[in-house]
Design an enzyme around this catalytic site. Sequence first.
Site, short mmCIF file in Angstrom:
data_model
loop_
_atom_site.label_atom_id
_atom_site.label_comp_id
_atom_site.label_asym_id
_atom_site.label_seq_id
_atom_site.Cartn_x
_atom_site.Cartn_y
_atom_site.Cartn_z
N ASP A 382 0.85 -1.18 0.00
CA ASP A 382 0.00 0.00 0.00
C ASP A 382 0.89 1.24 0.00
OD1 ASP A 382 -2.26 1.84 0.53
OD2 ASP A 382 -3.33 -0.03 0.90
N HIS A 445 -2.74 3.37 -4.35
CA HIS A 445 -2.23 2.72 -3.14
C HIS A 445 -0.88 2.05 -3.40
CE1 HIS A 445 -5.59 3.28 -0.36
NE2 HIS A 445 -6.40 3.12 -1.38
N GLU A 509 -9.76 3.42 -4.94
CA GLU A 509 -9.32 4.74 -4.50
C GLU A 509 -8.07 5.22 -5.22
OE1 GLU A 509 -10.88 4.67 0.09
OE2 GLU A 509 -8.85 3.97 -0.27
N TYR A 612 -16.92 -4.35 7.43
CA TYR A 612 -15.68 -3.66 7.75
C TYR A 612 -15.35 -3.86 9.22
CZ TYR A 612 -14.13 -2.03 3.35
OH TYR A 612 -13.59 -2.02 2.11
C1 TNX Z 1 -10.81 2.11 2.12
S1 TNX Z 1 -11.73 -0.55 1.33
C2 TNX Z 1 -9.79 1.39 1.55
C3 TNX Z 1 -8.59 1.07 2.34
C4 TNX Z 1 -8.65 1.66 3.71
C5 TNX Z 1 -10.05 1.46 4.25
C6 TNX Z 1 -10.22 1.84 5.69
C7 TNX Z 1 -10.76 -0.27 0.19
C8 TNX Z 1 -10.86 -1.09 -0.98
N1 TNX Z 1 -9.90 0.75 0.34
O1 TNX Z 1 -7.43 1.51 1.66
O2 TNX Z 1 -7.70 1.04 4.49
O3 TNX Z 1 -10.95 2.19 3.47
O4 TNX Z 1 -11.42 1.35 6.21
#
Ligand code: TNX
Length: 721
Positions: A382, A445, A509, A612
Amino acid sequence: MKTHLLSSLLFLFSLSLSAQTIGTMQELSAQQKAAATSITLRGVQLPTGWNSDFRQLRDCCPRLTELNLSGCRNRELPTNALFSAHHLRRLVLPDSLERIGKAALYACDGIEELVIPASVVRIDDSALAGMRALRRLTILGCPEMGEMALAGLTDLREIVVQSPIPPRCAANTFAGLQSQQIQLTVPRSARRAYRQAEGWRTLFINASKKHTQDVDSVQIIPIPQSLTYDDGRLEMAQIGKVVACDALNNERDHAQTILNRLSTWRPGKGKGILQLELDATISASPEAYTLQVTPNGIVIRGVTPTAVFWGLMTLEQMLTTSCANTLTASLPTLHIEDAPRTQLRELMIDPARIFIPLAELRLFVVEMARYKLNALHLHLVDDQAWRIEIKAYPRLTEIGSKRTGMDDMPLDISGYYTQEEMREFVQFAARYHVEVIPEIEMPGHEVAAIHCYPQLTCGAREVPIRTTCGVSNELLCPGEEFVYEFLGNVFRELSEVFPSRYIHLGGDEAGNPALDCWTHCEKCEALKAKLGIPLSDRSENWRLQEYLFNRVIDTLRTCYGKTPMFWYETDFKRIPEGCITFAWRHGLTAAAIRAAQENGAHIMLCPGEHCYLDYPAAPGDMPEVNWGMPVTSLEQTYRLDPSWGFGESFEQHHLFGVAGTLWSECIPTPERLFYMTYPRAMALAEAGWSPKSRRQWPDFQQRSTFHLRALFIRRLLDASR
Ligand code: TNX
């Protein structure tokens, strides 16, 4: 007749006026309190200070006969909460309750029936004393009970206790009961224990006895498809050996390990057999098994070794769910037929944000397997770290795995897994039938890798490794050939380490706004021109993402035979056929399901609303300081519907499984990892495995308290090794 009807109507009318559902008592005026006959409180955490809700219920509501607290999240019924509230006739306690304080229900002598929720661990001195009208008391868990806690219940006629271990009592806990007129119901296997236990002794000897179906008969998580009891028992000391064919050597070893923990197990002594068999005719599901306990032995049949192993895990649960670390000496005779509802039931853990030592990964796998969770998804890289050795790119771990700090925690968070270690771990997990699925993120990431090899991003910018949570705008550059060479080498090496059928490519993301890193990059523009993408603004960047993914997916399929997985984002306008997408974002599950259906893809459900497990399980619970996480309670996790209301056809053709995510930004120690995982992972396991018709929240909740205690003890013993 007419006047009777009229007065009934008037009565009903007045009832509806005085029945209130409210958050806290502050919402009612003094008059409303005076008139209230029935109150349902839904306060998240009832205040207990001066003029508290309880004080008002007790002293300001003289007509109140019904009080329902089931919607509250209170952990404690405070001292004197409802002291001598004579008006109450019916009381429902919250299932979050852990403690009933001193004299909390003292002389509430209008209540005839009371259920103590499984969550209660302590009933303080004189808490229920003088509840003279109480006729039936049900104790679902195993609360410790103080002096005179249940003294003076003169009308009590029935006590039902579910715990296989007698709740700890004082000698005078039950003082003044008419024990000869009481019917006491305890688990069958625990009768002797109750007869000998302090406090229970007199009651047990004098009362008429009844026993429930043995409590270990209902303690299986996930609950099996079908379970029927016969009338006999099997003494485990009867079992002398394990018999299995060579294809089940591994399962035979597990069976021996389980039996070795039985204090009564004397190898070779008993005539009975624990028999393990392969039987492909049981069902179409490769994970289906049957388990039969007879007075002479146990037979587990499974379609595959995995299925036989799940049968063993069921057996182990039946033997271990008493509160202590000892195994129960006998089992009820029974027959189980079982198979999972979904194919893949995984937990995702995140050693990238905070490193998780290998020894802890092992313990994690062992525990997962107990609940028939069959995949561990490792989020290996990450923005904050790269955690797996890649021989072609040593800087990734030399530099990318060392960092101090995660948000406001100044921790040294270094560490990585060598390929050798990982290979060994994958084999270890395979012995527990847990598949290890690696994840390498792209295009977002990836800051740790970009920090080590800047040519991976647009303009070869130098960026520091991230030490805070959140979304980075720095992305892999799809116009740069080195990116493909890099990913090709990484995936080649990974394929040699992870035999898994799947590989996870991240995809979530990628910047905010999404994919904007590529808008002003020369190489990206050149690629757009080459691909005939007309617009140079951000709106067409998703096509570069598609190009990048398609190239990588093609390599993974053709060279390594892998099925790609990724996190669902709306930027994935076309999900490649046959891939597996993960529905994770709050509110986007239905959209992800439709996208999967339209594109002939499969889907894993891990919606933030239920799955989650990095979020707190109750208000104020750990992690108290976070980036604004919502609460995901055990009940919310349990209520996950794997078909999401889309019905049979979706379930058969597109649903692949369920996942729980344990992102580690706020999980700084391995103990915390377990704390966040359980008991919610048990709820997830049951959602993913058990048929809908067998799932009931109150029943699960009760089973989970026994499991949680057993797990807690295991964890303490494992950690001290
Ligand atoms: C979103 S869930 C993310 C992660 C974070 C998380 C924290 C996802 C696919 N991406 O990078 O750690 O929220 O809850």
